[in-house]
Every structure is written in structure tokens, then in C-alpha cells.
Design a protein around this motif. Structure first.
Motif, PDB file in Angstrom:
ATOM      1  N   GLY A  93      -4.238  -1.889  -0.564  1.00  0.00           N
ATOM      2  CA  GLY A  93      -4.133  -2.466   0.693  1.00  0.00           C
ATOM      3  C   GLY A  93      -3.872  -3.769   0.609  1.00  0.00           C
ATOM      4  O   GLY A  93      -3.788  -4.648  -0.352  1.00  0.00           O
ATOM      5  N   PRO A 103       0.973  -1.176   0.133  1.00  0.00           N
ATOM      6  CA  PRO A 103      -0.197   0.021  -0.061  1.00  0.00           C
ATOM      7  C   PRO A 103       0.854   1.151   0.104  1.00  0.00           C
ATOM      8  O   PRO A 103       0.444   2.320  -0.594  1.00  0.00           O
ATOM      9  CB  PRO A 103      -0.883  -0.044   1.186  1.00  0.00           C
ATOM     10  CG  PRO A 103      -0.807  -1.691   1.779  1.00  0.00           C
ATOM     11  CD  PRO A 103       0.444  -1.982   0.992  1.00  0.00           C
ATOM     12  N   ARG A 113      -1.951  -1.038  -3.902  1.00  0.00           N
ATOM     13  CA  ARG A 113      -1.950   0.363  -3.448  1.00  0.00           C
ATOM     14  C   ARG A 113      -3.177   0.497  -2.639  1.00  0.00           C
ATOM     15  O   ARG A 113      -3.139   1.290  -1.749  1.00  0.00           O
ATOM     16  CB  ARG A 113      -2.042   1.195  -4.468  1.00  0.00           C
ATOM     17  CG  ARG A 113      -0.547   1.626  -5.251  1.00  0.00           C
ATOM     18  CD  ARG A 113       0.495   1.700  -4.354  1.00  0.00           C
ATOM     19  NE  ARG A 113       0.537   2.743  -3.575  1.00  0.00           N
ATOM     20  CZ  ARG A 113       1.114   4.020  -3.524  1.00  0.00           C
ATOM     21  NH1 ARG A 113       2.269   4.034  -4.738  1.00  0.00           N
ATOM     22  NH2 ARG A 113       1.110   5.034  -2.812  1.00  0.00           N
TER      23      ARG A 113
END
Ligand code: MD6
Ligand code: FE
Length: 212
Positions: free
Chosen positions: A74, A51, A72
Motif C-alpha cells: 500500500g 499496490p 505491494r
């Protein structure tokens, strides 16, 4: 260092709820490696992005009903491989059987994994300290199988800053943990260069979880 507790077939309890089963995977090494090849022919190894935007040095794939992914947006589990758009490959029977046997030996009977993360470490890859906390049910343990090049596993406490135990992991070793140490920080030191006679210039790690 020669240590009687490092011989294949021995068991070492390295923390509360955590057991190292030396060499447990050795009798099935060829089938396990063939199964890794089968899975990764369908869902290839890839370097995922955290992330925070870092590309992981460890390449990953998954099999089973759920796969662990990071991007990105999570960390999470998902049924679909984002690279192929298809479900992750089914968990090979030899994987499930080894994971269930290891868990039972370690004191976790009835463990039924629905996710297997496959990690590939080429020399210089490592995994920084982390907790495994994307699973729904922390009552289930995690079963971790090491194949190929050796590595030093770091096993800490509940805080990132707690001191870490350094546990050498060899080809065929299986670590199981849950219970009181389920949320402990852990990681893998940089893998040293080398060639394993069966696995080549890499370390493979299978981690089985009950994610859903
Ligand atoms: C590895 N393993 O051994 C990384 N996590 O390559 C893990 O992060 C891990 O081995 C939870 C339980 C067992 C593990
Ligand atoms: Fe982990």
C-alpha cells in the motif's frame, strides 16, 4: 502562449485555496539542487511499485521525519527508508525555509512540513491523476516546487472524471494548495525530452507535506 501571469514573481490563484507562485524558488536554485544531491546521495532515487504491481515511471526519494512510500502492501508514510534501512535524511534548512515562505505567501501561515517527497521525472515519465490522501491532517496545505524541465500540471476536481485545468510549470515555480481544493485530483503529463541548463535532462519536484 505569452501570458502576463506567467512571468516570474507573479501569483496566480488557480483554484480555491490553490496558488501558483511563479519563480519563487529561483533565488535559491543552486542551494536547492545541491540539497537534492545531498539527500539522494544517502537515500537514492528509486522506482517504487504501486499496490497494483505497477512500477512508477517517476523515481522518488524523501527527506524529513517521514517519507512517502508505496509497495505491494500500500501507500503510506514511514520514518525509515526501506532501501537503506535507515531514517530518511533530515530536511535541509533551505527546503524548509522555502516551503514555509511559500505557504505563508499563499495564505497558510504556520505551515511546518515534516515530509518532503522528491520526484524525478526523466523524459517520458508522468504521474497519473491521483489525490494526496495519506497525510493525517488535511488542514495543512501541500507545497510543490518544480525544478528543471517544464511540465504540464493537471489540476482537476473532487472526482477523477472532472475536467482538468492544464497549468504549465517551469523551473523555479512553486504551487501551494490546500483548503477547498486539498483533495482535488491532480497529475503531471508526460515530460517532453529536453535539457535544462542547470538541472539536465530531468524534472525534479519537491512536495512538502505535514504527514504526521
Ligand atoms: C509533481 N506533484 O508535480 C507531482 N501532489 O511532480 C504532486 O503529485 C503533487 O505537486 C500534491 C501537491 C502538489 C503536487
Ligand atoms: Fe500529488
Amino acid at each position: 502562449m505569452l501570458d502576463l501571469f506567467d512571468l516570474p514573481g507573479t501569483e496566480r490563484r488557480f483554484a480555491e485555496g490553490a496558488v501558483l507562485l511563479r519563480g519563487l524558488a529561483l533565488p535559491r536554485e543552486a542551494e536547492l539542487l545541491a540539497a537534492v544531491e545531498g539527500v539522494t546521495a544517502v537515500s537514492p532515487f528509486r522506482h517504487m511499485v504501486t499496490p497494483g504491481g505497477f512500477t512508477m515511471s517517476v523515481a522518488m526519494s524523501n527527506c524529513g521525519a517521514a517519507g512517502w512510500i508505496t509497495d505491494r502492501r500500500g501507500y503510506r508514510y514511514g520514518a525509515i527508508d526501506p532501501e537503506t534501512g535507515n531514517p530518511w535524511p533530515a530536511m535541509p534548512d533551505v527546503f524548509r525555509a522555502l516551503a514555509m515562505n511559500a505557504a505563508a505567501r499563499a495564505g497558510y501561515p504556520g505551515f511546518t512540513p515534516d515530509a518532503c517527497l522528491i520526484n524525478r521525472y526523466e523524459p517520458s515519465a508522468r504521474m497519473t491523476l491521483h489525490q494526496d490522501k495519506n497525510e493525517r491532517d488535511y488542514a495543512a496545505p501541500i507545497v510543490s516546487v518544480s525544478l528543471g524541465l517544464p511540465a504540464t500540471f493537471l489540476f482537476g476536481g473532487k472526482e477523477r472524471s472532472d475536467k482538468t485545468l492544464k497549468l504549465p510549470l517551469q523551473h523555479g515555480d512553486v504551487a501551494v494548495w490546500g483548503g477547498a481544493s486539498r483533495m482535488n485530483f491532480h497529475g503531471v503529463n508526460t515530460v517532453a525530452d529536453g535539457v535544462h541548463p542547470l538541472v539536465g535532462r530531468r524534472r525534479l519536484n519537491l512536495t512538502f507535506r505535514k504527514a504526521l
